[in-house]
Design an enzyme around this catalytic site. Sequence first.
Site, PDB file in Angstrom:
ATOM      1  N   ASN A   7       0.968  -1.200   0.038  1.00 18.00           N
ATOM      2  CA  ASN A   7      -0.205   0.047  -0.093  1.00 18.00           C
ATOM      3  C   ASN A   7       0.982   1.133  -0.077  1.00 18.00           C
ATOM      4  OD1 ASN A   7      -1.891   2.122   0.580  1.00 18.00           O
ATOM      5  ND2 ASN A   7      -2.592   1.003   2.467  1.00 18.00           N
ATOM      6  N   LYS A  14       3.383   0.651   3.104  1.00 17.77           N
ATOM      7  CA  LYS A  14       2.712  -0.180   4.267  1.00 17.77           C
ATOM      8  C   LYS A  14       2.790  -1.643   3.405  1.00 17.77           C
ATOM      9  CE  LYS A  14      -0.992  -0.719   7.390  1.00 17.77           C
ATOM     10  NZ  LYS A  14      -2.546  -0.281   7.446  1.00 17.77           N
ATOM     11  N   ARG A  90      -2.932  -1.960  -3.121  1.00 14.45           N
ATOM     12  CA  ARG A  90      -3.933  -1.049  -2.852  1.00 14.45           C
ATOM     13  C   ARG A  90      -3.966  -0.044  -3.809  1.00 14.45           C
ATOM     14  NH1 ARG A  90      -5.200   3.034   1.837  1.00 14.45           N
ATOM     15  NH2 ARG A  90      -7.296   3.603   1.336  1.00 14.45           N
ATOM     16  N   HIS A 179     -12.983   3.267   0.886  1.00 17.62           N
ATOM     17  CA  HIS A 179     -12.916   2.248   1.930  1.00 17.62           C
ATOM     18  C   HIS A 179     -13.607   0.826   1.553  1.00 17.62           C
ATOM     19  CE1 HIS A 179     -12.501   5.680   5.292  1.00 17.62           C
ATOM     20  NE2 HIS A 179     -11.469   5.150   4.909  1.00 17.62           N
ATOM     21  N   HIS A 207     -17.066   2.542   8.917  1.00 20.61           N
ATOM     22  CA  HIS A 207     -15.558   2.233   8.802  1.00 20.61           C
ATOM     23  C   HIS A 207     -15.285   3.562   9.439  1.00 20.61           C
ATOM     24  CE1 HIS A 207     -11.405   1.149   7.730  1.00 20.61           C
ATOM     25  NE2 HIS A 207     -11.313   2.595   7.834  1.00 20.61           N
ATOM     26  N   GLY A 209     -12.265   5.665  11.209  1.00 16.05           N
ATOM     27  CA  GLY A 209     -10.941   5.484  11.559  1.00 16.05           C
ATOM     28  C   GLY A 209     -10.302   7.103  11.537  1.00 16.05           C
ATOM     29  N   ASN A 210      -9.084   7.263  10.927  1.00  6.87           N
ATOM     30  CA  ASN A 210      -9.223   8.724  10.794  1.00  6.87           C
ATOM     31  C   ASN A 210      -9.652   9.185   9.645  1.00  6.87           C
ATOM     32  OD1 ASN A 210      -7.473  10.916  11.659  1.00  6.87           O
ATOM     33  ND2 ASN A 210      -5.492   9.658  11.526  1.00  6.87           N
ATOM     34  N   ARG A 240     -10.991  15.942   8.426  1.00 12.00           N
ATOM     35  CA  ARG A 240     -11.633  16.255   7.156  1.00 12.00           C
ATOM     36  C   ARG A 240     -12.922  16.789   7.899  1.00 12.00           C
ATOM     37  NH1 ARG A 240     -10.555  10.911   4.089  1.00 12.00           N
ATOM     38  NH2 ARG A 240      -8.879  10.695   5.274  1.00 12.00           N
ATOM     39  N   ARG A 284      -9.046   9.531  21.075  1.00 10.34           N
ATOM     40  CA  ARG A 284      -8.639   8.992  22.298  1.00 10.34           C
ATOM     41  C   ARG A 284      -8.312  10.290  23.283  1.00 10.34           C
ATOM     42  NH1 ARG A 284      -4.464   4.511  20.490  1.00 10.34           N
ATOM     43  NH2 ARG A 284      -4.661   5.952  18.892  1.00 10.34           N
ATOM     44  N   ASN A 333     -12.721   0.344  18.679  1.00 13.99           N
ATOM     45  CA  ASN A 333     -12.250   0.597  20.040  1.00 13.99           C
ATOM     46  C   ASN A 333     -13.132   1.670  20.784  1.00 13.99           C
ATOM     47  OD1 ASN A 333      -9.708  -1.084  20.151  1.00 13.99           O
ATOM     48  ND2 ASN A 333      -9.418   0.313  18.407  1.00 13.99           N
ATOM     49  N   GLU A 384      -8.124  -5.095   5.578  1.00 10.96           N
ATOM     50  CA  GLU A 384      -7.777  -4.667   4.250  1.00 10.96           C
ATOM     51  C   GLU A 384      -6.525  -5.276   3.651  1.00 10.96           C
ATOM     52  OE1 GLU A 384      -8.025  -0.553   5.874  1.00 10.96           O
ATOM     53  OE2 GLU A 384      -9.047   0.006   4.136  1.00 10.96           O
TER      54      GLU A 384
HETATM   55  P1  AMP Z   1      -7.481   4.066  11.876  1.00  8.61           P
HETATM   56  O1  AMP Z   1      -7.308   5.204  11.120  1.00  8.61           O
HETATM   57  O2  AMP Z   1      -8.420   2.962  11.739  1.00  8.61           O
HETATM   58  O3  AMP Z   1      -5.819   3.482  12.413  1.00  8.61           O
HETATM   59  O4  AMP Z   1      -8.077   4.856  13.320  1.00  8.61           O
HETATM   60  C1  AMP Z   1      -7.235   5.846  14.107  1.00  8.61           C
HETATM   61  C2  AMP Z   1      -8.664   6.352  15.167  1.00  8.61           C
HETATM   62  O5  AMP Z   1      -8.828   5.448  16.015  1.00  8.61           O
HETATM   63  C3  AMP Z   1      -8.114   7.499  16.035  1.00  8.61           C
HETATM   64  O6  AMP Z   1      -8.989   8.614  15.925  1.00  8.61           O
HETATM   65  C4  AMP Z   1      -7.888   6.803  17.374  1.00  8.61           C
HETATM   66  O7  AMP Z   1      -8.026   7.801  18.302  1.00  8.61           O
HETATM   67  C5  AMP Z   1      -8.805   5.766  17.280  1.00  8.61           C
HETATM   68  N1  AMP Z   1      -8.851   4.806  18.456  1.00  8.61           N
HETATM   69  C6  AMP Z   1      -7.820   4.096  18.391  1.00  8.61           C
HETATM   70  N2  AMP Z   1      -8.119   3.109  19.453  1.00  8.61           N
HETATM   71  C7  AMP Z   1      -9.012   3.893  20.171  1.00  8.61           C
HETATM   72  C8  AMP Z   1      -9.683   3.810  21.508  1.00  8.61           C
HETATM   73  N3  AMP Z   1      -9.431   2.892  22.413  1.00  8.61           N
HETATM   74  N4  AMP Z   1     -10.636   4.588  21.565  1.00  8.61           N
HETATM   75  C9  AMP Z   1     -11.178   5.504  20.973  1.00  8.61           C
HETATM   76  N5  AMP Z   1     -10.646   5.604  19.888  1.00  8.61           N
HETATM   77  C10 AMP Z   1      -9.575   4.943  19.504  1.00  8.61           C
END
Ligand code: AMP
Length: 397
Positions: A7, A14, A90, A179, A207, A209-210, A240, A284, A333, A384
Amino acid sequence: MIILVINCGSSSIKFQLFDMPSKKDLAKGLIERIGEEDAKITYKHNGEKLVEVLPIKDHKEGLSKLAQVITDAETGVVSSLSDIEAVGHRVVHGGEYYSSSVVIDDIVLKAINDCADLAPLHNPPNLMGITEAINMFPGVKNVAVFDTAFHQTLPEYAYTYPISHSYYDKYKVRRYGFHGTSHSFVAGRAAELLGKPLSEVNLITCHLGNGCSITAVKNGNSIDTSMGLTPLEGLVMGTRSGDIDPAILFYLAKKENLTINDFDRILNKESGLLGISGISNDQRNLEDIQDSNKMAKLALDIFDYKLKKYIGCYLAVLNRVDAIVFTGGIGENGHLSREKSCSDMDALGVEIDTKKNEETIRGKEGDISKASSRVKILVVPTDEEGQIASDTYQLVK
Ligand code: AMP
Protein backbone atom coordinates in the site's frame (compact mmCIF):
# COMPACT_ATOMS: atom_id res chain seq x y z
CA MET A 1 1.56 -19.30 -2.39
CA ILE A 2 3.44 -16.36 -0.87
CA ILE A 3 1.79 -13.03 -1.63
CA LEU A 4 3.17 -9.57 -0.92
CA VAL A 5 0.62 -6.81 -0.28
CA ILE A 6 1.76 -3.25 -0.86
CA ASN A 7 0.00 0.00 0.00
CA CYS A 8 2.02 2.96 -1.31
CA GLY A 9 1.21 6.44 -0.01
CA SER A 10 2.89 9.68 -1.06
CA SER A 11 5.70 9.23 1.47
CA SER A 12 5.06 5.77 2.87
CA ILE A 13 4.91 2.08 1.97
CA LYS A 14 2.82 -0.27 4.11
CA PHE A 15 3.47 -3.94 3.36
CA GLN A 16 2.53 -7.43 4.50
CA LEU A 17 3.53 -10.92 3.43
CA PHE A 18 0.95 -13.70 3.51
CA ASP A 19 1.08 -17.42 2.98
CA MET A 20 -2.07 -18.20 1.01
CA PRO A 21 -4.67 -19.65 1.11
CA SER A 22 -4.24 -20.02 4.90
CA LYS A 23 -3.76 -16.21 5.13
CA LYS A 24 -0.89 -16.82 7.57
CA ASP A 25 0.77 -13.48 8.36
CA LEU A 26 4.51 -14.00 7.68
CA ALA A 27 5.71 -10.44 8.20
CA LYS A 28 4.53 -6.86 7.96
CA GLY A 29 5.99 -3.41 8.04
CA LEU A 30 5.78 0.28 7.37
CA ILE A 31 8.28 2.58 5.71
CA GLU A 32 7.59 6.22 6.57
CA ARG A 33 8.97 9.64 5.66
CA ILE A 34 10.26 8.49 2.24
CA GLY A 35 12.29 11.32 0.70
CA GLU A 36 13.76 12.36 4.07
CA GLU A 37 17.14 11.77 5.69
CA ASP A 38 15.38 10.26 8.71
CA ALA A 39 13.01 7.85 6.99
CA LYS A 40 11.92 5.00 9.23
CA ILE A 41 11.23 1.33 8.66
CA THR A 42 9.24 -0.66 11.20
CA TYR A 43 9.20 -4.40 10.51
CA LYS A 44 7.50 -7.19 12.44
CA HIS A 45 7.99 -10.91 12.04
CA ASN A 46 7.82 -13.91 14.40
CA GLY A 47 6.74 -11.65 17.26
CA GLU A 48 9.87 -9.52 16.87
CA LYS A 49 9.97 -5.86 15.93
CA LEU A 50 12.77 -4.07 14.13
CA VAL A 51 12.93 -0.27 13.83
CA GLU A 52 15.57 1.47 11.75
CA VAL A 53 15.98 5.14 10.88
CA LEU A 54 17.87 5.78 7.65
CA PRO A 55 17.77 8.01 4.57
CA ILE A 56 15.40 6.68 1.89
CA LYS A 57 15.41 8.76 -1.30
CA ASP A 58 12.30 7.49 -3.07
CA HIS A 59 9.84 4.61 -3.39
CA LYS A 60 12.35 2.60 -5.43
CA GLU A 61 14.83 2.74 -2.56
CA GLY A 62 11.99 2.00 -0.11
CA LEU A 63 11.08 -1.17 -1.98
CA SER A 64 14.76 -2.23 -2.14
CA LYS A 65 14.89 -1.85 1.65
CA LEU A 66 11.71 -3.92 1.92
CA ALA A 67 13.32 -6.60 -0.30
CA GLN A 68 16.42 -6.59 1.88
CA VAL A 69 14.63 -7.09 5.23
CA ILE A 70 12.33 -9.84 4.00
CA THR A 71 15.26 -11.82 2.48
CA ASP A 72 17.88 -11.02 5.15
CA ALA A 73 19.54 -14.03 6.85
CA GLU A 74 18.37 -12.83 10.30
CA THR A 75 15.12 -10.96 9.71
CA GLY A 76 14.00 -12.60 6.48
CA VAL A 77 10.94 -14.77 5.98
CA VAL A 78 11.71 -15.82 2.38
CA SER A 79 15.05 -17.06 1.09
CA SER A 80 14.85 -15.09 -2.15
CA LEU A 81 12.51 -12.64 -3.87
CA SER A 82 11.60 -15.35 -6.36
CA ASP A 83 9.65 -17.06 -3.53
CA ILE A 84 7.05 -14.30 -3.88
CA GLU A 85 4.49 -15.48 -6.39
CA ALA A 86 2.18 -12.47 -6.63
CA VAL A 87 1.91 -8.87 -5.46
CA GLY A 88 -1.39 -7.23 -4.46
CA HIS A 89 -1.60 -3.43 -4.55
CA ARG A 90 -4.06 -1.13 -2.86
CA VAL A 91 -5.21 1.41 -5.44
CA VAL A 92 -7.45 4.19 -4.20
CA HIS A 93 -9.30 5.20 -7.37
CA GLY A 94 -10.50 2.90 -10.11
CA GLY A 95 -13.09 5.39 -11.41
CA GLU A 96 -15.86 3.73 -13.40
CA TYR A 97 -13.40 1.29 -14.94
CA TYR A 98 -13.34 -1.38 -12.25
CA SER A 99 -16.01 -2.98 -10.09
CA SER A 100 -13.64 -5.69 -8.84
CA SER A 101 -9.92 -6.42 -8.50
CA VAL A 102 -7.88 -7.06 -11.67
CA VAL A 103 -4.54 -8.47 -12.79
CA ILE A 104 -2.45 -5.48 -13.87
CA ASP A 105 -1.50 -5.05 -17.54
CA ASP A 106 -0.85 -1.99 -19.71
CA ILE A 107 -4.56 -1.21 -20.00
CA VAL A 108 -4.98 -1.26 -16.20
CA LEU A 109 -1.89 0.92 -15.75
CA LYS A 110 -3.39 3.45 -18.16
CA ALA A 111 -6.75 3.40 -16.36
CA ILE A 112 -5.08 4.01 -12.97
CA ASN A 113 -3.17 6.88 -14.51
CA ASP A 114 -6.38 8.26 -16.06
CA CYS A 115 -7.97 8.32 -12.58
CA ALA A 116 -5.05 10.28 -11.07
CA ASP A 117 -6.95 13.52 -11.68
CA LEU A 118 -9.69 12.27 -9.34
CA ALA A 119 -7.23 11.14 -6.61
CA PRO A 120 -4.10 13.27 -7.07
CA LEU A 121 -2.71 12.43 -3.62
CA HIS A 122 -3.21 8.68 -3.92
CA ASN A 123 -3.17 7.25 -7.44
CA PRO A 124 0.30 8.59 -8.44
CA PRO A 125 2.08 6.93 -5.47
CA ASN A 126 -0.02 3.77 -5.96
CA LEU A 127 1.15 3.70 -9.57
CA MET A 128 4.75 4.28 -8.53
CA GLY A 129 4.59 1.23 -6.23
CA ILE A 130 3.16 -0.89 -9.04
CA THR A 131 5.83 0.21 -11.53
CA GLU A 132 8.64 -0.53 -9.08
CA ALA A 133 7.13 -3.91 -8.16
CA ILE A 134 6.91 -4.86 -11.85
CA ASN A 135 10.65 -4.15 -12.16
CA MET A 136 11.55 -5.81 -8.91
CA PHE A 137 9.58 -9.04 -9.39
CA PRO A 138 9.95 -9.88 -13.10
CA GLY A 139 7.38 -12.36 -14.37
CA VAL A 140 5.25 -12.10 -11.23
CA LYS A 141 1.57 -11.13 -11.51
CA ASN A 142 0.54 -7.83 -9.92
CA VAL A 143 -3.07 -7.28 -8.88
CA ALA A 144 -4.85 -3.95 -8.28
CA VAL A 145 -7.48 -3.85 -5.53
CA PHE A 146 -9.49 -0.63 -5.71
CA ASP A 147 -11.03 1.31 -2.81
CA THR A 148 -13.80 2.40 -5.14
CA ALA A 149 -14.66 -1.01 -6.67
CA PHE A 150 -17.19 -2.20 -4.05
CA HIS A 151 -19.28 0.94 -4.58
CA GLN A 152 -19.67 0.54 -8.34
CA THR A 153 -23.07 -1.08 -7.62
CA LEU A 154 -24.56 2.25 -6.47
CA PRO A 155 -27.69 3.08 -8.48
CA GLU A 156 -27.52 6.13 -10.75
CA TYR A 157 -29.79 8.21 -8.47
CA ALA A 158 -27.42 7.58 -5.54
CA TYR A 159 -24.20 8.41 -7.37
CA THR A 160 -25.36 11.42 -9.41
CA TYR A 161 -24.96 14.85 -7.81
CA PRO A 162 -27.78 17.38 -8.21
CA ILE A 163 -25.71 19.74 -10.36
CA SER A 164 -25.65 20.14 -14.15
CA HIS A 165 -25.30 16.70 -15.71
CA SER A 166 -22.73 18.15 -18.11
CA TYR A 167 -20.11 17.93 -15.33
CA TYR A 168 -20.62 14.19 -15.19
CA ASP A 169 -20.61 13.93 -18.99
CA LYS A 170 -17.43 15.96 -19.33
CA TYR A 171 -15.45 15.16 -16.17
CA LYS A 172 -17.14 12.13 -14.54
CA VAL A 173 -18.11 14.15 -11.47
CA ARG A 174 -20.14 11.65 -9.39
CA ARG A 175 -20.09 9.77 -6.09
CA TYR A 176 -17.48 6.99 -6.15
CA GLY A 177 -17.11 6.12 -2.45
CA PHE A 178 -13.98 4.79 -0.76
CA HIS A 179 -12.84 2.27 1.92
CA GLY A 180 -14.56 -0.31 -0.32
CA THR A 181 -12.10 -3.07 0.57
CA SER A 182 -12.92 -2.61 4.25
CA HIS A 183 -16.70 -2.30 3.79
CA SER A 184 -16.68 -5.38 1.60
CA PHE A 185 -14.55 -7.39 4.04
CA VAL A 186 -16.66 -6.58 7.13
CA ALA A 187 -19.90 -7.15 5.19
CA GLY A 188 -18.70 -10.65 4.29
CA ARG A 189 -17.65 -11.40 7.85
CA ALA A 190 -20.91 -9.99 9.27
CA ALA A 191 -22.90 -12.29 6.97
CA GLU A 192 -20.90 -15.25 8.35
CA LEU A 193 -21.59 -14.11 11.93
CA LEU A 194 -25.31 -13.75 11.12
CA GLY A 195 -25.31 -17.23 9.57
CA LYS A 196 -26.75 -16.01 6.25
CA PRO A 197 -25.42 -15.84 2.70
CA LEU A 198 -24.01 -12.39 1.88
CA SER A 199 -26.54 -12.09 -0.95
CA GLU A 200 -29.35 -12.12 1.61
CA VAL A 201 -28.09 -9.59 4.16
CA ASN A 202 -28.80 -5.89 4.51
CA LEU A 203 -26.19 -4.01 6.53
CA ILE A 204 -25.01 -0.57 7.55
CA THR A 205 -21.21 -0.77 7.68
CA CYS A 206 -19.37 2.01 9.54
CA HIS A 207 -15.63 2.34 8.85
CA LEU A 208 -14.48 4.80 11.50
CA GLY A 209 -10.77 5.58 11.59
CA ASN A 210 -8.87 8.75 10.85
CA GLY A 211 -10.97 8.72 7.67
CA CYS A 212 -14.60 7.72 8.19
CA SER A 213 -17.28 6.42 5.85
CA ILE A 214 -20.58 4.60 6.16
CA THR A 215 -22.20 2.32 3.58
CA ALA A 216 -25.68 0.90 3.01
CA VAL A 217 -25.32 -2.71 1.85
CA LYS A 218 -28.38 -4.36 0.27
CA ASN A 219 -28.26 -8.07 -0.51
CA GLY A 220 -24.47 -7.88 -0.24
CA ASN A 221 -24.07 -4.89 -2.60
CA SER A 222 -23.18 -1.31 -1.77
CA ILE A 223 -26.17 0.87 -2.66
CA ASP A 224 -25.11 4.11 -0.99
CA THR A 225 -22.05 5.45 0.78
CA SER A 226 -21.10 8.68 2.48
CA MET A 227 -17.81 9.53 0.71
CA GLY A 228 -18.24 11.04 -2.72
CA LEU A 229 -16.13 12.23 -5.62
CA THR A 230 -13.33 12.39 -3.06
CA PRO A 231 -12.88 11.07 0.50
CA LEU A 232 -13.84 14.50 1.89
CA GLU A 233 -17.63 14.07 1.89
CA GLY A 234 -19.78 12.52 4.57
CA LEU A 235 -19.02 11.88 8.23
CA VAL A 236 -16.88 14.08 10.49
CA MET A 237 -13.28 12.76 10.38
CA GLY A 238 -9.97 13.34 12.17
CA THR A 239 -9.01 16.38 10.09
CA ARG A 240 -11.65 16.34 7.30
CA SER A 241 -14.91 18.25 7.59
CA GLY A 242 -17.26 15.79 5.90
CA ASP A 243 -20.54 17.40 4.72
CA ILE A 244 -20.87 21.16 5.04
CA ASP A 245 -22.98 23.77 3.25
CA PRO A 246 -20.94 24.49 0.09
CA ALA A 247 -21.93 28.16 0.34
CA ILE A 248 -19.69 28.44 3.44
CA LEU A 249 -16.79 28.45 0.96
CA PHE A 250 -18.13 31.44 -1.01
CA TYR A 251 -18.81 33.32 2.21
CA LEU A 252 -15.37 32.67 3.71
CA ALA A 253 -13.59 33.27 0.42
CA LYS A 254 -14.97 36.82 0.44
CA LYS A 255 -14.42 37.43 4.14
CA GLU A 256 -10.84 36.11 4.33
CA ASN A 257 -9.65 36.23 0.74
CA LEU A 258 -9.17 32.46 0.64
CA THR A 259 -8.08 30.54 -2.45
CA ILE A 260 -8.95 27.06 -3.72
CA ASN A 261 -5.67 25.76 -2.29
CA ASP A 262 -6.51 27.29 1.10
CA PHE A 263 -9.86 25.48 1.12
CA ASP A 264 -8.22 22.22 0.09
CA ARG A 265 -5.94 22.50 3.12
CA ILE A 266 -8.60 23.80 5.54
CA LEU A 267 -11.25 21.17 4.70
CA ASN A 268 -8.87 18.19 4.38
CA LYS A 269 -6.25 18.91 7.04
CA GLU A 270 -7.58 21.50 9.50
CA SER A 271 -11.22 20.55 10.02
CA GLY A 272 -13.08 17.63 11.60
CA LEU A 273 -12.23 16.68 15.19
CA LEU A 274 -9.05 18.76 15.01
CA GLY A 275 -10.76 21.84 13.62
CA ILE A 276 -13.63 21.85 16.11
CA SER A 277 -11.57 21.02 19.19
CA GLY A 278 -8.47 22.99 18.20
CA ILE A 279 -6.59 20.24 20.10
CA SER A 280 -6.35 16.89 18.35
CA ASN A 281 -7.56 14.75 15.46
CA ASP A 282 -7.35 11.69 17.71
CA GLN A 283 -10.57 10.44 19.37
CA ARG A 284 -8.68 9.00 22.34
CA ASN A 285 -7.02 12.32 23.18
CA LEU A 286 -10.39 14.07 23.07
CA GLU A 287 -12.16 11.40 25.12
CA ASP A 288 -9.47 11.72 27.80
CA ILE A 289 -10.16 15.43 28.33
CA GLN A 290 -13.82 15.82 27.38
CA ASP A 291 -14.99 16.17 31.01
CA SER A 292 -12.88 19.27 31.50
CA ASN A 293 -12.67 20.64 27.96
CA LYS A 294 -15.84 21.97 26.36
CA MET A 295 -14.51 22.03 22.79
CA ALA A 296 -13.21 18.44 22.99
CA LYS A 297 -16.69 17.36 24.12
CA LEU A 298 -18.36 19.38 21.37
CA ALA A 299 -16.11 17.78 18.72
CA LEU A 300 -17.06 14.29 19.93
CA ASP A 301 -20.76 15.21 20.17
CA ILE A 302 -20.76 16.48 16.56
CA PHE A 303 -18.92 13.35 15.38
CA ASP A 304 -21.42 11.02 17.08
CA TYR A 305 -24.48 13.06 16.06
CA LYS A 306 -23.48 13.05 12.37
CA LEU A 307 -22.85 9.30 12.55
CA LYS A 308 -26.28 8.75 14.09
CA LYS A 309 -27.93 10.86 11.38
CA TYR A 310 -26.30 8.74 8.64
CA ILE A 311 -27.32 5.51 10.39
CA GLY A 312 -30.89 6.87 10.43
CA CYS A 313 -30.66 7.71 6.71
CA TYR A 314 -29.50 4.26 5.78
CA LEU A 315 -32.14 2.58 7.99
CA ALA A 316 -34.68 4.43 5.81
CA VAL A 317 -32.82 3.55 2.58
CA LEU A 318 -32.66 -0.16 3.45
CA ASN A 319 -35.92 -0.58 5.43
CA ARG A 320 -34.94 -4.07 6.71
CA VAL A 321 -31.49 -4.04 8.30
CA ASP A 322 -29.86 -7.19 9.69
CA ALA A 323 -26.97 -5.42 11.39
CA ILE A 324 -25.05 -2.22 11.92
CA VAL A 325 -21.35 -3.11 11.71
CA PHE A 326 -18.56 -1.07 13.30
CA THR A 327 -14.92 -1.25 12.19
CA GLY A 328 -11.70 0.86 11.96
CA GLY A 329 -9.71 2.31 14.88
CA ILE A 330 -12.72 4.12 16.36
CA GLY A 331 -15.32 1.56 15.27
CA GLU A 332 -13.36 -1.28 16.86
CA ASN A 333 -12.30 0.54 20.04
CA GLY A 334 -14.42 3.60 20.62
CA HIS A 335 -17.25 2.22 22.73
CA LEU A 336 -18.41 5.75 23.61
CA SER A 337 -19.00 6.64 19.96
CA ARG A 338 -20.77 3.35 19.32
CA GLU A 339 -23.02 3.91 22.32
CA LYS A 340 -23.88 7.52 21.49
CA SER A 341 -24.55 6.84 17.80
CA CYS A 342 -26.82 3.86 18.57
CA SER A 343 -28.65 5.17 21.62
CA ASP A 344 -32.32 6.22 21.73
CA MET A 345 -33.15 4.31 18.58
CA ASP A 346 -35.23 1.52 20.11
CA ALA A 347 -38.29 2.66 18.12
CA LEU A 348 -36.20 1.96 15.00
CA GLY A 349 -35.26 -1.49 16.27
CA VAL A 350 -31.71 -0.57 17.38
CA GLU A 351 -30.86 -1.41 21.02
CA ILE A 352 -27.26 -1.42 22.18
CA ASP A 353 -26.14 -3.50 25.20
CA THR A 354 -23.92 -1.05 27.09
CA LYS A 355 -22.05 -3.74 29.03
CA LYS A 356 -21.22 -5.87 25.98
CA ASN A 357 -20.31 -2.67 24.15
CA GLU A 358 -17.81 -1.59 26.81
CA GLU A 359 -16.21 -5.02 26.82
CA THR A 360 -15.68 -5.15 23.02
CA ILE A 361 -12.38 -3.42 22.26
CA ARG A 362 -8.91 -4.04 20.79
CA GLY A 363 -9.43 -6.29 17.86
CA LYS A 364 -12.29 -8.23 19.44
CA GLU A 365 -15.19 -9.32 17.31
CA GLY A 366 -18.63 -9.31 18.86
CA ASP A 367 -22.34 -8.72 18.97
CA ILE A 368 -23.01 -5.68 21.19
CA SER A 369 -26.79 -5.52 20.75
CA LYS A 370 -29.42 -6.47 23.31
CA ALA A 371 -31.14 -9.81 22.71
CA SER A 372 -34.34 -7.86 21.98
CA SER A 373 -32.71 -5.64 19.32
CA ARG A 374 -34.31 -6.19 15.89
CA VAL A 375 -31.15 -4.82 14.25
CA LYS A 376 -27.97 -6.53 15.47
CA ILE A 377 -25.00 -4.30 16.27
CA LEU A 378 -21.68 -5.98 15.45
CA VAL A 379 -18.03 -5.07 15.88
CA VAL A 380 -15.83 -6.63 13.19
CA PRO A 381 -12.10 -5.80 13.01
CA THR A 382 -11.24 -4.88 9.45
CA ASP A 383 -8.49 -6.61 7.49
CA GLU A 384 -7.85 -4.66 4.32
CA GLU A 385 -4.44 -6.26 3.70
CA GLY A 386 -5.89 -9.75 4.18
CA GLN A 387 -8.69 -8.94 1.75
CA ILE A 388 -6.15 -7.67 -0.84
CA ALA A 389 -4.20 -10.92 -0.39
CA SER A 390 -7.40 -12.98 -0.85
CA ASP A 391 -8.40 -11.10 -4.02
CA THR A 392 -4.86 -11.47 -5.37
CA TYR A 393 -4.83 -15.19 -4.62
CA GLN A 394 -8.21 -15.72 -6.28
CA LEU A 395 -7.02 -13.98 -9.45
CA VAL A 396 -3.61 -15.64 -9.79
CA LYS A 397 -4.03 -19.14 -8.37
P1 AMP B 1 -7.37 4.09 12.08
O1 AMP B 1 -7.28 5.20 11.05
O2 AMP B 1 -8.33 3.00 11.68
O3 AMP B 1 -6.06 3.59 12.54
O4 AMP B 1 -8.06 4.77 13.38
C1 AMP B 1 -7.51 5.86 14.05
C2 AMP B 1 -8.54 6.41 15.04
O5 AMP B 1 -8.93 5.37 15.95
C3 AMP B 1 -7.99 7.56 15.90
O6 AMP B 1 -8.95 8.61 15.96
C4 AMP B 1 -7.84 6.90 17.26
O7 AMP B 1 -8.02 7.82 18.29
C5 AMP B 1 -9.00 5.91 17.25
N1 AMP B 1 -8.82 4.92 18.31
C6 AMP B 1 -7.90 3.95 18.40
N2 AMP B 1 -8.02 3.32 19.59
C7 AMP B 1 -9.05 3.90 20.26
C8 AMP B 1 -9.68 3.72 21.53
N3 AMP B 1 -9.25 2.78 22.37
N4 AMP B 1 -10.72 4.51 21.85
C9 AMP B 1 -11.16 5.47 21.01
N5 AMP B 1 -10.61 5.69 19.80
C10 AMP B 1 -9.58 4.93 19.43
